[in-house]
Scaffold this active site. Structure first.
Site, PDB file in Angstrom:
ATOM      1  N   ASN A 125       1.595  -7.962  -1.168  1.00  0.00           N
ATOM      2  CA  ASN A 125       1.117  -6.020  -0.997  1.00  0.00           C
ATOM      3  C   ASN A 125       2.127  -5.599  -1.817  1.00  0.00           C
ATOM      4  OD1 ASN A 125      -1.060  -7.136   0.684  1.00  0.00           O
ATOM      5  ND2 ASN A 125      -0.541  -6.032   2.284  1.00  0.00           N
ATOM      6  N   ARG A 126       2.052  -3.952  -2.275  1.00  0.00           N
ATOM      7  CA  ARG A 126       3.441  -3.381  -2.705  1.00  0.00           C
ATOM      8  C   ARG A 126       4.056  -3.189  -0.606  1.00  0.00           C
ATOM      9  NH1 ARG A 126       2.258  -1.097  -7.791  1.00  0.00           N
ATOM     10  NH2 ARG A 126       0.316  -1.089  -7.775  1.00  0.00           N
TER      11      ARG A 126
END
Ligand code: C5P
Length: 421
Positions: free
Chosen positions: A230-231
């Site tokens: 995920n960012r």
């Protein structure tokens, strides 16, 4: 460019453990960065590396015994304890940590550690079970409260046939942590917050409490060069850990791969995958407060390939995914050993509050910090955040747009108040 440790004098105490061999590389790394290194090997360290090897790399003799007549005449243990800018203990074994925490000083290394007023950085390394043992947890908390800085241990494969948290931080990470510690102690005004040079914290609202924070993304390998994630920059989680340490807590930060520096005064455990993060979190308990700010990957490839998947002209094979453990829900669902306050995060792109209210019930936590991460907000990777605090009874408090550091401080103030209730 000046070297980060130019003209710094480091007393390097090498403890007895298999990671002692990495202490030799650490000597090289510290010297590369401009430091002068004086090695001191405990008796058990000498089972793993020789004083001669340490001396050859350091360019000065290595110290070994408490009653070395030549040493005592030339410099003595009090001299050793003073004639440097910092003391680094690497590897710091469970035994050395216990002796440091209790002031027990049966040999030269521990005598120097008791006599020194210099800033101390330790790089713990030990077996997974020893690191997780309540006695080591207590000793770590004592050392953090005493102002000792800690780097690692990390998660990953160990010399023994097991993986988990206990692996010594890499020499480069230790050298970076030392440079950060020295920069920070130099920046503090002399004569304030110091006891004879050692950073000491005034007792804050979380003094004597243990706080656990997860931060950053997790990386789930597809093959040795590719992963899904995920960012997440880790900025918000790291800011909370820093604020909790500032408030006097003994903080363990379990961090996925991030590109930002470790917060000062915090024990950082580096992990890659969600499963490693869960193991590190479990090893760091008990804690009064546990804050789950990490952006954990929900799924991982079912079977990571051992070698790089090649393009061979054919369409790529579909990626089979399986679900990762939910770390927040696992810890919130603990009976015995559940932290008093379990705090989750909700990064949503729409209907933020509605989703967060559902999440607090689903995860079983006490508080959710929800933020709108839709592209227009600039929260991802940015330095500011707009958060909503959602309590178990569904009440919502919306804070103005604030710097992530300020969000960290306000959250920590709230945790202190909730614990005091
Ligand atoms: O389910 P979702 O990912 O939206 O939940 C976010 C919250 O749950 C965050 O606090 C995050 O750190 C935590 N979480 C976790 N383990 C997972 C997934 C999310 O701890 N596998």
């Amino acid at each position: 460019m000046t070297k980060p440790l130019a003209d710094r004098r480091v007393l390097l105490i090498v403890g007895g453990g298999i990671a002692a061999y990495k202490a030799l590389d650490l000597i090289r790394r510290l010297r590369e960065r401009g430091a002068a290194v004086r090695p001191l090997l405990t008796r058990s360290a000498q089972e793993f590396v020789t004083p001669l090897a340490a001396a050859a790399l350091a360019g000065v003799p290595a110290h070994t015994d408490l009653f070395d007549r030549a040493d005592e005449a030339e410099i003595g243990h009090i001299g050793l304890a003073r004639e440097a800018d910092a003391v680094v203990v690497a590897p710091a074994t469970a035994n050395l940590m216990a002796r440091m925490a209790t002031g027990h000083a049966p040999d030269l290394a521990t005598t120097v550690l008791l006599a020194t007023t210099l800033p101390i950085l330790i790089a713990p390394a030990m077996n997974v079970a020893m690191w997780a043992h309540p006695a080591t947890r207590r000793n770590l908390a004592t050392l953090l409260t005493d102002g000792v800085r800690v780097v690692g241990p990390n998660a990953g494969p160990m010399a023994e046939p097991e993986t988990g948290v206990g692996r010594m931080a890499e020499p480069v990470e230790i050298a970076d942590a030392l440079a950060a510690m020295l920069a920070e102690t130099a920046a503090e005004p002399a004569g304030f917050g110091f006891l004879s040079g050692r950073p000491r914290k005034a007792p804050g609202p979380l003094a004597g409490r243990r706080v656990l924070v997860t931060s950053g993304p997790t990386h789930e390998p597809i093959d040795p060069v590719r992963f899904i994630a995920n960012r997440s920059s880790g900025r918000q989680g790291h800011a909370i850990a820093a604020a909790a340490a500032q408030a006097g807590a003994a903080v363990t930060l379990v961090s996925g791969p991030v590109a930002i520096p470790d917060p000062p005064g915090v024990a950082v455990v580096r992990v890659e995958t969600a499963r490693e993060m869960l193991a590190a979190v479990q090893a760091a308990l008990p804690a009064a407060v546990a804050v789950f700010a990490a952006a954990v990957a929900d799924w991982r490839p079912d079977a990571a390939q051992g070698s790089k998947i090649k393009k061979d002209g054919a369409p790529p094979a579909p990626l089979a995914l399986i679900e990762n453990p939910d770390i927040l829900a696992t810890i919130a669902g603990l009976g015995e050993g559940r932290p008093t306050l379990v705090v989750g995060f909700a990064a949503e792109t729409d209907r933020v509050i509605e989703h967060a209210r559902a999440k607090i019930v689903r995860k079983g936590c006490d508080l959710i910090v929800a933020n709108d991460v839709s592209a227009s907000g600039g929260v991802m990777g940015g330095t500011a955040n707009t958060v909503h605090l959602i309590a178990r009874d569904g009440t919502v408090e919306t804070w103005p747009r604030l710097d992530k550091d300020e969000v960290g401080r306000r959250l920590v103030a709230r945790f202190s108040a909730l614990l005091a209730d």
